[in-house]
Design a protein around this motif. Structure first.
Motif, PDB file in Angstrom:
ATOM      1  N   ILE A  85       0.853  -1.189   0.000  1.00 18.50           N
ATOM      2  CA  ILE A  85       0.000   0.000   0.000  1.00 18.50           C
ATOM      3  C   ILE A  85       0.887   1.235   0.000  1.00 18.50           C
ATOM      4  CG2 ILE A  85      -1.880   1.213   1.180  1.00 18.50           C
ATOM      5  CD1 ILE A  85      -2.393  -1.427   2.740  1.00 18.50           C
ATOM      6  N   VAL A  87       1.136   5.250   0.158  1.00 21.16           N
ATOM      7  CA  VAL A  87       0.300   6.351   0.628  1.00 21.16           C
ATOM      8  C   VAL A  87       1.096   7.652   0.650  1.00 21.16           C
ATOM      9  CG1 VAL A  87      -1.146   4.850   2.043  1.00 21.16           C
ATOM     10  CG2 VAL A  87       0.864   5.932   3.049  1.00 21.16           C
ATOM     11  N   ARG A  99      -5.803   8.587   1.535  1.00 19.85           N
ATOM     12  CA  ARG A  99      -6.147   7.603   0.516  1.00 19.85           C
ATOM     13  C   ARG A  99      -4.871   6.932   0.025  1.00 19.85           C
ATOM     14  NH1 ARG A  99     -10.211  11.444  -3.088  1.00 19.85           N
ATOM     15  NH2 ARG A  99     -11.755  11.813  -1.437  1.00 19.85           N
ATOM     16  N   SER A 100      -4.998   5.714  -0.426  1.00 21.57           N
ATOM     17  CA  SER A 100      -3.832   5.035  -0.995  1.00 21.57           C
ATOM     18  C   SER A 100      -3.618   5.541  -2.412  1.00 21.57           C
ATOM     19  CB  SER A 100      -4.018   3.521  -0.990  1.00 21.57           C
ATOM     20  OG  SER A 100      -5.169   3.146  -1.719  1.00 21.57           O
ATOM     21  N   ASP A 101      -2.357   5.650  -2.799  1.00 24.03           N
ATOM     22  CA  ASP A 101      -2.029   6.127  -4.138  1.00 24.03           C
ATOM     23  C   ASP A 101      -1.555   4.983  -5.030  1.00 24.03           C
ATOM     24  OD1 ASP A 101      -1.802   8.811  -5.569  1.00 24.03           O
ATOM     25  OD2 ASP A 101       0.122   7.889  -6.073  1.00 24.03           O
ATOM     26  N   LEU A 103      -1.572   0.422  -5.131  1.00 22.16           N
ATOM     27  CA  LEU A 103      -1.907  -0.871  -4.534  1.00 22.16           C
ATOM     28  C   LEU A 103      -1.354  -1.980  -5.413  1.00 22.16           C
ATOM     29  CD1 LEU A 103      -5.666  -0.570  -3.424  1.00 22.16           C
ATOM     30  CD2 LEU A 103      -3.683  -0.838  -1.924  1.00 22.16           C
ATOM     31  N   ARG A 122      -5.979   2.608  -8.844  1.00 16.56           N
ATOM     32  CA  ARG A 122      -6.416   3.308  -7.643  1.00 16.56           C
ATOM     33  C   ARG A 122      -7.855   3.799  -7.737  1.00 16.56           C
ATOM     34  NH1 ARG A 122      -3.869   9.064  -6.789  1.00 16.56           N
ATOM     35  NH2 ARG A 122      -5.980   9.439  -6.082  1.00 16.56           N
ATOM     36  N   ASN A 137      -9.196   3.280  -3.608  1.00 15.05           N
ATOM     37  CA  ASN A 137      -8.212   3.989  -2.793  1.00 15.05           C
ATOM     38  C   ASN A 137      -8.843   4.720  -1.606  1.00 15.05           C
ATOM     39  OD1 ASN A 137      -9.393   6.082  -4.317  1.00 15.05           O
ATOM     40  ND2 ASN A 137      -7.498   7.261  -4.378  1.00 15.05           N
ATOM     41  N   HIS A 140      -8.476   3.037   2.382  1.00 14.13           N
ATOM     42  CA  HIS A 140      -7.456   3.365   3.373  1.00 14.13           C
ATOM     43  C   HIS A 140      -7.858   4.579   4.198  1.00 14.13           C
ATOM     44  CE1 HIS A 140      -3.532   4.687   4.994  1.00 14.13           C
ATOM     45  NE2 HIS A 140      -3.288   3.387   5.024  1.00 14.13           N
ATOM     46  N   PRO A 145      -4.889   0.224   6.803  1.00 17.84           N
ATOM     47  CA  PRO A 145      -4.569  -1.067   6.184  1.00 17.84           C
ATOM     48  C   PRO A 145      -5.658  -2.114   6.388  1.00 17.84           C
ATOM     49  CG  PRO A 145      -2.632  -0.183   7.271  1.00 17.84           C
ATOM     50  CD  PRO A 145      -3.776   0.705   7.656  1.00 17.84           C
ATOM     51  N   THR A 148      -8.401  -1.551   3.929  1.00 14.90           N
ATOM     52  CA  THR A 148      -7.877  -1.801   2.590  1.00 14.90           C
ATOM     53  C   THR A 148      -7.790  -3.294   2.322  1.00 14.90           C
ATOM     54  OG1 THR A 148      -6.578   0.245   2.705  1.00 14.90           O
ATOM     55  CG2 THR A 148      -5.966  -1.340   0.997  1.00 14.90           C
ATOM     56  N   ARG A 165       2.838  -1.105   4.267  1.00 11.51           N
ATOM     57  CA  ARG A 165       2.347   0.244   4.007  1.00 11.51           C
ATOM     58  C   ARG A 165       3.552   1.172   3.936  1.00 11.51           C
ATOM     59  NH1 ARG A 165       1.381   4.816   6.902  1.00 11.51           N
ATOM     60  NH2 ARG A 165      -0.468   6.062   6.431  1.00 11.51           N
TER      61      ARG A 165
END
Length: 335
Positions: A85, A87, A99-101, A103, A122, A137, A140, A145, A148, A165
């Motif tokens: 992940i 971020v 938010r996750s950028d 994955l 994403r 995204n 998260h 995590p 997610t 992460r």
């Protein structure tokens, strides 16, 4: 193997026999920790161990395993999966969970001695448990995590055994520690830096040295070409970084590189579990299959742009990954 299955692998995967690409492209922190365990002595080994211990976050799950597993697994003895992940937790953006950028879900098969790497767009339109359908995204931001992992498992029906992460500060610090990277910038660009300062990153086309902020901006920008080209650009930048980190001059900076990662990483992998992945990294015949999900991007009724995943592609990938983990697959896949 059926003709359909051969087509799936030919169209949706690309085999790479390059262990160096795995060790950096897949999981930056694992790459540095693995290098440290086989490099120049007790000091770096101790630095790696301390970084791993500092980054460890125990992840409580019922029975100590994924809900999609009948029994618990370990990377020492079993085929396992790791969710990476990426971020952005810069001070300008850190409002609780970001938010996750990026994955990526990787599955490791001990018998075949190979790795499958799935990149998950994403903006994929998926069901986030307890929140409904939205971009993947967002998970998260809703629950870190844990949420997610729940979302990825719900989306793919594939267990996530471990997670890593990684904050983008690690990316910046790694590039700066090795003195930047030489890269052929494909277009003129004006971008935000990691603290959202307007037009802080200004680059002209051509081969040049990029510092950490510049390399990150180039890797993340989506204004100048397509998402497809963005993905290719990110892979090339990552390979360039690894090539430089593997150089003789950078090996002498291993402790600095490890600290850069350790300060910006959290994972439920212990140091001993990380070391168990060495059997993959040291295999000169390691096969790496990179997988992409088919779909198309468009605006939906809410006026927001989403990546709408093709269900057949998703189903085929589900079975590919489950088979790789030695888990049951649908009978349709086997015909």
């Amino acid at each position: 193997m059926s003709k359909n299955r051969e087509n799936i692998f030919r169209v949706k995967t690309r085999k790479k026999r390059n262990k160096k690409k795995l060790l950096f492209f897949l999981i930056i922190p694992l790459s540095l920790l693995l290098v440290a365990t086989v490099s120049y002595g007790a000091h770096v080994y101790k630095t790696a161990q301390e970084a791993a211990n500092k980054s460890y976050e125990k992840f409580e799950r019922d029975g100590g395993k994924s809900a999609l597993r009948d029994e618990s697994v370990t990377p020492v003895d079993d085929n396992v999966s790791v969710l990476v992940i990426g971020v952005d937790d810069s001070e300008a953006r850190n409002e609780g969970n970001s938010r996750s950028d990026a994955l990526m879900l990787a599955t490791f098969n001990k018998q075949k001695k190979d790795v499958n790497i799935l990149s998950i767009p994403r903006d994929s339109y998926v069901n986030v448990p307890d929140y409904g359908y939205t971009k993947i995204n967002h998970a998260h931001a809703y629950g870190g995590p844990r949420k997610t992992i729940d979302t990825v498992e719900n989306f793919l029906n594939v267990p996530v055994d471990y997670y890593v992460r990684l904050n983008f500060e690690a990316f910046i610090e790694i590039v700066d520690t090795i003195g930047g990277i030489q890269y052929d910038v494909p277009f003129e660009m004006n971008e935000l830096d990691s603290n959202d300062n307007q037009n802080a990153i200004q680059l002209m086309p051509g081969y040049q040295n990029l510092n950490g902020e510049e390399a990150l901006a180039l890797a993340r920008t989506r204004k100048y070409d397509s998402d497809f080209e963005r993905g290719k650009r990110q892979q090339e930048i990552i390979k360039t970084i690894f090539k430089e980190t593997a150089s003789a001059s950078s090996i002498l900076k291993l402790d600095e590189l490890i600290n850069a990662v350790g300060d910006n990483m959290s994972t439920d992998l212990t140091f001993n579990e990380m070391k168990s992945f060495m059997s993959y990294g040291l295999n000169t015949d390691l096969a790496i299959n990179t997988i992409n999900i088919d779909g198309q991007g468009s605006k939906m009724q809410d006026g927001i742009w989403y990546y709408q995943v093709d269900e057949q592609s998703r189903s085929e990938i589900e079975n590919t990954l489950r088979e790789h983990l030695d888990l049951p697959v649908s009978s349709a896949w086997q015909n």
